[in-house]
Design an enzyme around this catalytic site. Structure first.
Site, PDB file in Angstrom:
ATOM      1  N   GLU A 120     -25.123  33.017 -46.418  1.00 53.58           N
ATOM      2  CA  GLU A 120     -24.704  31.731 -45.858  1.00 53.58           C
ATOM      3  C   GLU A 120     -25.344  31.636 -44.491  1.00 53.58           C
ATOM      4  O   GLU A 120     -24.948  32.353 -43.577  1.00 53.58           O
ATOM      5  CB  GLU A 120     -23.173  31.687 -45.791  1.00 53.58           C
ATOM      6  CG  GLU A 120     -22.651  30.268 -45.816  1.00 53.58           C
ATOM      7  CD  GLU A 120     -22.513  29.677 -44.440  1.00 53.58           C
ATOM      8  OE1 GLU A 120     -23.530  29.142 -43.941  1.00 53.58           O
ATOM      9  OE2 GLU A 120     -21.419  29.750 -43.872  1.00 53.58           O
ATOM     10  N   CYS A 144     -21.947  26.462 -38.509  1.00 55.05           N
ATOM     11  CA  CYS A 144     -23.173  26.401 -39.325  1.00 55.05           C
ATOM     12  C   CYS A 144     -23.357  25.027 -39.942  1.00 55.05           C
ATOM     13  O   CYS A 144     -24.478  24.586 -40.140  1.00 55.05           O
ATOM     14  CB  CYS A 144     -23.163  27.493 -40.380  1.00 55.05           C
ATOM     15  SG  CYS A 144     -21.651  27.536 -41.317  1.00 55.05           S
ATOM     16  N   LYS A 168     -18.243  44.577 -41.658  1.00 58.21           N
ATOM     17  CA  LYS A 168     -18.838  44.778 -40.329  1.00 58.21           C
ATOM     18  C   LYS A 168     -18.805  43.443 -39.601  1.00 58.21           C
ATOM     19  O   LYS A 168     -19.618  42.558 -39.849  1.00 58.21           O
ATOM     20  CB  LYS A 168     -20.283  45.274 -40.471  1.00 58.21           C
ATOM     21  CG  LYS A 168     -20.732  46.132 -39.336  1.00 58.21           C
ATOM     22  CD  LYS A 168     -21.422  45.578 -38.160  1.00 58.21           C
ATOM     23  CE  LYS A 168     -22.303  44.472 -38.011  1.00 58.21           C
ATOM     24  NZ  LYS A 168     -22.148  43.854 -36.664  1.00 58.21           N
ATOM     25  N   GLU A 216     -31.880  24.804 -35.370  1.00 63.32           N
ATOM     26  CA  GLU A 216     -30.433  24.917 -35.167  1.00 63.32           C
ATOM     27  C   GLU A 216     -30.174  25.386 -33.726  1.00 63.32           C
ATOM     28  O   GLU A 216     -30.634  26.456 -33.331  1.00 63.32           O
ATOM     29  CB  GLU A 216     -29.859  25.941 -36.154  1.00 63.32           C
ATOM     30  CG  GLU A 216     -28.371  26.112 -36.034  1.00 63.32           C
ATOM     31  CD  GLU A 216     -27.819  27.090 -37.064  1.00 63.32           C
ATOM     32  OE1 GLU A 216     -28.339  28.215 -37.175  1.00 63.32           O
ATOM     33  OE2 GLU A 216     -26.852  26.718 -37.753  1.00 63.32           O
TER      34      GLU A 216
END
Ligand code: NAD
Length: 489
Positions: free
Chosen positions: A251, A285, A176, A382
């Site tokens: 992750e 990331c 997906k 972040e």
């Protein structure tokens, strides 16, 4: 461009007939519509993967036979590199050379796991037991039906990082992609079809995370979930996986530090700081978004960094010479600008950057923030955009402490002319990926993943294959002597 899902080796329309718009982030124009799956489509995809795993040839083939199909997929990607890269730019916004690099890496990932698939053949480990009446061997087998849920920052590459090892191991999978960037993942369906992958081994459904993504992770027919994305969604998926005790690898995000000592070459420091945060518009990331510079170098480095950041060519990713494209969508654009505004309101200095001067498109200029307090949102959270916070430090101990003072632990980088010091600092970082004298270069062969809230498990390399394998011990009684527990001789 596809308008249907890839389920059981066929292209099928969404049961409810819903679609989602595909928007070019450089122009804000809608140029396509992708199918939006519901729980019914998710169920069809999982059933197909389940049947292919339980009854199909794929998990029972030799690793060498699977490797041949994986190599054909790699070649199929390579054959279409120019048009896949172009699609990635239209969908995600990144500069074309970066997209070409990603697509080449995606092909390389399938080749790499083809090699590991072939090595699985005949792999048996013997365990020496302390009791001579028994022998034991250990074999590894495919884990079952896996679901891969991936983000929008490296659309086809993130698919490859999960699909290639899963298929190499003999698993079947439902992929997906992010609802923001599904085009190349759907093209992968055409490529695997042409490569001769048996029906049901890879199924691809597109749509909203809360709808089709949630239905996939909740599905009882799924054995394993592999996720890359934000921490809140990762935590939610882990809770869902816990209900049926599904295996999960995560992750997640990061707020990675880059420690620069004063004995570093200033030009190299500028180059790698910029690559660490402006590459892919900072939507990475592992981006090194907190830069710590030893005080002696801080002022001249900041001046050079601002000068070079202001030279970066911002524009449509398809235009030659573009080094920074738009952010992926309007939501991310508003989110990143909001972070910058709040940072300045909280006392930070905007050394350069902010909203880019473009009439259309989700462009944010390379942004450098100084005087950011250690507890300020911009230092802690972040941002996932081209925004770097930079501050001075005085001692190695202070740099290590500040670097590790975060709930994340994905990556960390250090630069110094003194190799022994770099090794010391690398050893002290609490992070899964550490770079010395650079930031971001990533190799399929090396493990990828984070400490702390940056995730669970490792992708890439042989560690990435382990994610999709179960371990089985087979213990045999080889003695003719009676056991003598119930039946006393
Ligand atoms: P997200 O975590 O919400 O989405 C990632 C994937 O998860 C997408 O495919 C999405 O459809 C799916 N998803 C969302 N909710 C789900 C659910 N309930 N069940 C199953 N699947 C679900 O991330 P996003 O909204 O695309 O981005 C938000 C933030 O995440 C970004 O601002 C950034 O900070 C971070 N992010 C991190 C990475 C990374 O590589 N670590 C990548 C993209 C985004």
């Amino acid at each position: 461009m596809q308008t249907e899902f890839f389920i059981d080796g066929r292209w099928v329309a969404p049961v409810a007939g819903a679609t989602l718009p595909v928007i070019n982030p450089a122009t804000e124009a809608i140029f396509h519509r992708i199918p939006a799956a519901t729980a019914t489509d998710a169920d069809a995809a999982v059933r197909s993967a389940r049947a292919a795993f339980d009854h199909g040839p794929w998990p029972r083939m030799t690793g060498a036979a699977r490797a041949a199909v994986l190599r054909a997929i790699a070649q199929g990607i390579r054959d279409r590199l120019p048009d896949l890269a172009r699609l990635e730019v239209l969908d995600n916004g990144k500069p074309l050379p970066e997209a070409e690099w990603d697509i080449g890496d995606a092909a390389g990932c399938f080749d790499f796991y083809a090699g590991l698939a072939a090595e699985l053949d005949g792999e048996v480990e013997t365990v020496t037991l302390p009791d001579a009446r028994f022998t034991a061997k250990v074999v590894r087998e495919p884990a079952g039906v896996a679901v891969a849920i991936i983000p929008w920052n490296y659309p086809l590459l993130m698919a490859a990082w999960k699909v290639a090892p899963a298929l190499a191991a003999g698993c079947t999978m439902v992929l997906k992609p992010s609802e923001h960037t599904s085009l190349t993942a759907l093209e992968l369906g055409k490529i695997v079809q042409a490569a001769g992958l048996p029906p049901g081994v890879l199924n691809i459904v597109t749509g909203l995370g809360a709808e089709v993504g949630q239905a996939l992770v909740d599905h009882p027919g799924v054995d394993k979930i592999a996720f890359t994305g934000s921490v809140p969604t990762g935590a939610r998926l882990m809770a869902a996986a816990a209900r049926d005790v599904k295996t999960i690898s995560l992750e997640l995000g990061g707020k990675s530090p880059f420690v620069i000592f004063a004995d570093s070459d200033i030009e190299k420091a500028v180059e790698w700081i910029m690559f660490g945060i402006f590459w892919n518009q900072g939507q990475v990331c592992s981006a090194t978004s907190r830069v710590l510079v030893e005080r002696g170098l801080y002022a001249p480095l900041l001046e050079r960094l601002v000068a070079e950041a202001e030279k970066i060519t911002i524009g449509n990713g398809l235009e030659p010479g573009t080094l920074l494209g738009p952010l992926v969508n309007e939501g991310q654009y508003r989110k990143v600008l909001g972070f910058i505004e709040r940072a300045v309101a909280a006392g930070a200095t905007l050394a350069t950057g902010g909203k880019a001067a473009h009439d259309r498109g989700y462009f944010v200029a390379p942004t450098i923030l100084t005087d950011v307090a250690l507890e300020a949102e911009a230092w802690v959270e972040e941002i996932f955009g081209p925004v770097v916070c930079i501050r001075p430090f005085d001692t190695e101990e202070e740099a290590i402490r500040l670097a590790n003072e975060t709930r994340f632990g994905l990556a960390a980088a250090v630069m110094s002319g003194d190799d022994a010091r770099s090794e010391r600092v690398a050893a002290a970082f609490r992070a899964g990926i550490v770079w010395i004298n650079c930031s971001q270069p990533t190799f399929t062969e090396a493990p990828w993943g984070g400490y702390k809230q940056s995730g669970i498990g490792r992708e890439l390399g042989r560690w990435g294959l382990d994610n999709y394998l179960e371990t089985k011990q087979i213990t045999r009684l080889v003695s003719d002597q009676p056991w003598g527990w119930y039946l006393k001789g």
